[in-house]
Design an enzyme around this catalytic site. Sequence first.
Site, short mmCIF file in Angstrom:
data_model
loop_
_atom_site.label_atom_id
_atom_site.label_comp_id
_atom_site.label_asym_id
_atom_site.label_seq_id
_atom_site.Cartn_x
_atom_site.Cartn_y
_atom_site.Cartn_z
N CYS A 57 40.53 42.84 44.55
CA CYS A 57 39.53 41.92 44.78
C CYS A 57 38.48 41.21 44.61
O CYS A 57 37.14 40.90 44.97
CB CYS A 57 38.73 42.92 45.74
SG CYS A 57 37.87 44.47 45.34
N ASP A 71 33.33 42.73 37.62
CA ASP A 71 33.35 44.32 36.68
C ASP A 71 34.02 44.81 35.47
O ASP A 71 33.86 44.68 34.42
CB ASP A 71 32.48 45.26 37.33
CG ASP A 71 30.70 45.12 37.90
OD1 ASP A 71 30.24 44.59 37.84
OD2 ASP A 71 30.96 45.58 39.31
N HIS A 114 26.22 36.67 42.24
CA HIS A 114 26.54 36.92 43.73
C HIS A 114 26.61 35.71 44.51
O HIS A 114 26.75 35.09 45.79
CB HIS A 114 25.15 38.32 44.35
CG HIS A 114 26.60 39.48 44.01
ND1 HIS A 114 26.34 40.03 42.42
CD2 HIS A 114 28.05 39.60 44.40
CE1 HIS A 114 27.13 40.92 42.74
NE2 HIS A 114 28.09 41.29 43.70
C1 PEP Z 1 34.43 43.21 41.29
O1 PEP Z 1 33.21 43.53 40.82
O2 PEP Z 1 34.99 43.00 41.03
C2 PEP Z 1 33.68 42.90 43.00
C3 PEP Z 1 34.70 43.19 43.70
O3 PEP Z 1 32.70 44.23 43.02
P1 PEP Z 1 31.57 42.99 43.11
O4 PEP Z 1 31.82 41.86 42.65
O5 PEP Z 1 30.68 43.20 44.54
O6 PEP Z 1 31.07 44.14 41.89
MG MG Z 2 32.31 45.24 41.86
#
Ligand code: PEP
Ligand code: MG
Length: 564
Positions: A486, A439, A188
């Site tokens: 996303c 993920d 993050h």
């Molecule tokens: C992902 O896992 O690609 C996602 C968009 O969610 P995060 O990065 O917040 O886990």
């Molecule tokens: Mg995710």
Amino acid sequence: MSDTTTALSGVGIGRGLAVGPILRMPDPLPDPTDEPSSVGADAEKVRAAGALAATAADIRLRGERAGGAAKDVLDAQALMAEDPTLKDDVHARIADGKTAERAVHEAFAAFRDLLTSMGGYMGERATDLNDVSQRVVAHLQGVAAPGVPDPDHAFILVARDLAPADTALLDLDKVLALVTSDGGPTSHTAILAREKSIVAVVGANGALELEDGQVVIVDAATGTVSVSPSVDEQAAATETIAARAAVADVPVGPGALADGTAVPLLANLGSVDGAGPAIEKGAEGVGLFRTEFLFLDADRAPTVAEQQEKYTQLLTAFSGKKVVVRALDAGADKPLSFLNDEPEENPALGLRGLRALRTNEPILRDQLTALANADAATDAELWVMAPMVSTVEETRYFTKLARELGIKTAGVMIEVPAAALLADRLLPDTDFASIGTNDLTQYTLAADRLLGSVASFQDPWHPAVLRLVGEVGKAGSTLGKPVGICGEAAADPLLAVVLVGLGATSLSMSPAALADVRAELAKYTLVEAREFADIALSANSAVEARVAVLAAATSLTTTTTESE
Ligand code: PEP
Ligand code: MG
């Protein structure tokens, strides 16, 4: 690069370039030891009073320099350092034989525990007290204050990793780039860096050996940090930075392929403040709003009213546009104490995403209610999705609950291979899918996205990941359901073309990436995007896939240019 220049390599976030002197993020100070004072109580009291006053003055000065909301926060911190009750407690502890350092540490800790037990707004100030206490102790010990350095010049911040709060509060007029020794491309820290358009290289081995003041060139496109570059190299980098800034000023329009196929380009956001800059960069809406980022510091679940206020601000900012909001996603590096406070040995495989929400259904219901209320009061097109869905049953559960609570369009995130493989069974029971490639890559390659040591596996170009994306794309097109992307993969311009070839109907990314992705999509037709997808799918590795598609794209653009 000159012969004498050495380079560190890591994973670049985005494609930015920066040049400047580095400053290292100091490690937190160890607790002062509890040994008897060698100078006597009177001298310790003078030291403590001096350090408290100097710290207050220093914090106040930083506030004046920062201005705006930061000034209010820092003024409040200065008041803590001047608090008479705290000072009395420090003196009482010194009278009991403690050193000034230890007395400050203990007095602030006691006050912090008191605030924490009060919870709510007061509880949230506890972290500020820790910061002030560390600053006073640093002053007493004559060492650098902890936290993000705040010199009066621009610099490149080097750290082991940053807490989301540190990243969120970075002064972007000063921090030219971020280099971390830990963290993968989808940690993050990296995501926030991308959202704020901070040039960053994460997982750069050896970064902690750099010395304050050393000049480096950070090149996110190649994931390199060149140490002590020559004057010519610095000048070339500065020129490139200026040239790129000029390109970024080119007017923006909706995302589309060369044949006119629309590919809406949306923004990934984690704060309402991000809305304005995203719209400026041409975001056609929001493809992922990470609601958990609003409540990372909260020690109790936010109320319906608190949430409704934030969501209303967000939807108002995107009036008339699509906004996809994700339900709270408590995860490995996004702990939400009110959702999952149990330590887990493998948090990425634990009670996170929809699983955590389901075990706290009242919190999920409150969030969906707040979203439905905000939707009713505004005229954006709200879509809501659940994170980390693994089964058909979970899909039905979330979609039914969301609709029951007034959400008009409810969908699921595809982040787990099981969900991708069964997309044709999940999609009939929901309105849309959005693929979280961060993920999905972590789970497909079994590589923790937070671990620098396995960062090289965290590559969404891997044909196994792409095959899974293709499954979802196929199911979406057969069933007529939108399939967005996303994850950070959508921010890689050439990969974005491949993802469209695999069936993605919209792409969502950090606003900083919009211009590059828009430009790349405009170069190819849907037929060509599908050819690229086939090329990538038939490769044996992520590197092979990238190289093969790049070769195909280059030969195509060269041929087009020659025939013009
Ligand atoms: C992902 O896992 O690609 C996602 C968009 O969610 P995060 O990065 O917040 O886990
Ligand atoms: Mg995710």
